[in-house]
Design an enzyme around this catalytic site. Sequence first.
Site, mmCIF file in Angstrom:
data_model
loop_
_atom_site.group_PDB
_atom_site.id
_atom_site.type_symbol
_atom_site.label_atom_id
_atom_site.label_comp_id
_atom_site.label_asym_id
_atom_site.label_seq_id
_atom_site.Cartn_x
_atom_site.Cartn_y
_atom_site.Cartn_z
ATOM 1 N N SER A 269 81.235 44.581 -34.405
ATOM 2 C CA SER A 269 82.576 43.844 -33.592
ATOM 3 C C SER A 269 81.914 43.406 -31.905
ATOM 4 O O SER A 269 81.909 44.984 -31.220
ATOM 5 C CB SER A 269 83.295 44.848 -33.375
ATOM 6 O OG SER A 269 84.700 44.015 -32.809
ATOM 7 N N LYS A 270 82.853 42.864 -31.572
ATOM 8 C CA LYS A 270 83.120 42.130 -30.441
ATOM 9 C C LYS A 270 83.252 43.439 -29.546
ATOM 10 O O LYS A 270 83.234 43.733 -28.946
ATOM 11 C CB LYS A 270 83.413 41.019 -30.165
ATOM 12 C CG LYS A 270 82.925 39.785 -30.365
ATOM 13 C CD LYS A 270 83.330 39.024 -30.035
ATOM 14 C CE LYS A 270 83.295 37.526 -29.921
ATOM 15 N NZ LYS A 270 83.718 36.008 -30.058
ATOM 16 N N ARG A 271 84.228 44.376 -29.777
ATOM 17 C CA ARG A 271 84.882 45.871 -29.116
ATOM 18 C C ARG A 271 83.644 46.677 -29.052
ATOM 19 O O ARG A 271 84.216 47.135 -28.604
ATOM 20 C CB ARG A 271 86.490 45.379 -29.998
ATOM 21 C CG ARG A 271 87.457 44.813 -30.016
ATOM 22 C CD ARG A 271 88.502 45.180 -30.266
ATOM 23 N NE ARG A 271 88.879 44.920 -32.018
ATOM 24 C CZ ARG A 271 88.674 43.984 -32.798
ATOM 25 N NH1 ARG A 271 89.113 42.840 -32.291
ATOM 26 N NH2 ARG A 271 88.532 44.413 -34.189
#
Length: 501
Positions: A269-271
């Site tokens: 995930s981008k997170r």
Amino acid sequence: MATPHPLTTTASGADVRVRFCPSPTGLPHVGMVRTALYNWAYARHNGGKLVFRIEDTDAARDSEESFRQLVDALTWLKIDWDEGVEVGGPHEPYRQSQRHDIYRGVIDKLIASGALYESYSTAEEIDARNEANGRAKQLGYDNYDRTLSEEQKAAFRAEGRQPALRLQVPDEDLTYVDLIRGEVTFPAGSFPDFVVVRPNGIPLYTFVNPVDDALMGITHVLRGEDLMPSTARQLALYAALIDAGVTTFVPRFAHMPLVLGETGNKKLSKRDPQADLFLHRERGFIHEGLLNYLALLGWSIGHDRDVFSLDEFIAAFDIENVNPNPARFDQKKAESINGDHIRMLDVKDFAERTIPYLAAAGLFDEPTHEQLVLAFRAAPLVQERVQLLGEVPGMLGFLFTEDIAYEADALKGLPANAGEVLDACVAALEPVTEFTPEKIQDALATALVENLELKPRVAYGPPRVAITGRRVSPPLFESMELIGKDETLRRLRLLSGTLAG
């Protein structure tokens, strides 16, 4: 068995044209960089061209800041491109937002060829027809507007309706040979005629992306497997573009494996911290090490080899050798490979790369000549010991300050006779006139190992903490030489006094 489109490109060598076309939203992440890396390596391996263009049609999410960060990321990684934003080329402009007139011309050609038709159906009308015909709602549009008469269209227009434009999908199987996954077939009827232009006249991404590829002569589309389902629509659109004279061939497609997080089976995930490219740079990855690791997320240069130069990667890379199975991001392995590349650097190059990290840690603002000399002299002492450039300030910080901060674990690990050991060090070093590592070692070995009968591991712990404040540090005798005799004696006395007090 269905066969691929007969006009699929056979381009090879210098005729290969690939593209990297991100949307400027948010921070660059490692999955995006892996895509850029594979496209870049494929172009360089073949002697072809890499086109860098920007998909910036989502005004609500796209930003100039994100675009600048993309350019910053590629520049830091030394992934260069032959055409596109910032460098220009024969297919300008390279931003979708600046190509509306070009798209309008293509739309007119597709209307003239009969590939596009006006569609007035609302979502509610489509659902109602599907329910009335016993057709599952999730199947969506039923191709109803394909056969509208001119009278029906006029009646809709009289109601004030604006039509979307849909592509008439071929009523046959669509097949292509994926360079990574082999033959893939989308059965006839597996997807309906799809909207390519909204009622407001704005073309959709599903239209402009393949149109740009066609107009820019892209021969190989190398992208993530999450985009694989859209290939069916692209094949249908390409057939229409060829019939309308917009292009003469269908590109080859290759869908790269997903990059998973360190745990579970979810896409990185981008997170996730591992996805943040600039965090890796901040922590001290060098571009050679990070690109080496990212290259391994789906590809291998050999069964028993993980570390290689970028030149070796380019020479060996072929998209057809990419593994279709998901790849998992392993932070420890990434750091280990980065450490290998740090050790491969020329020592002067390594030293130069450490300066921004020393400055960022507050050890100096604009380094003086003396500080630069000290940093360059110290660099060889830590090059073999660090995996990230961000570890260097902790290892060398003691050189640039007179106020030594003793780490808690270092003080806790001192032996009970640490004060005695430090006093013996002072007495042994005071007479030394030639303050070199060899002379320092001789003096301390005599005083601590022979006279006090201490084991080296015990003997050198207290002076190490006195000089560096740390339990783990660069080589002790070389560290003493770097700070000089007077400062060495001062620090030994300081810790001895602190322990006594």
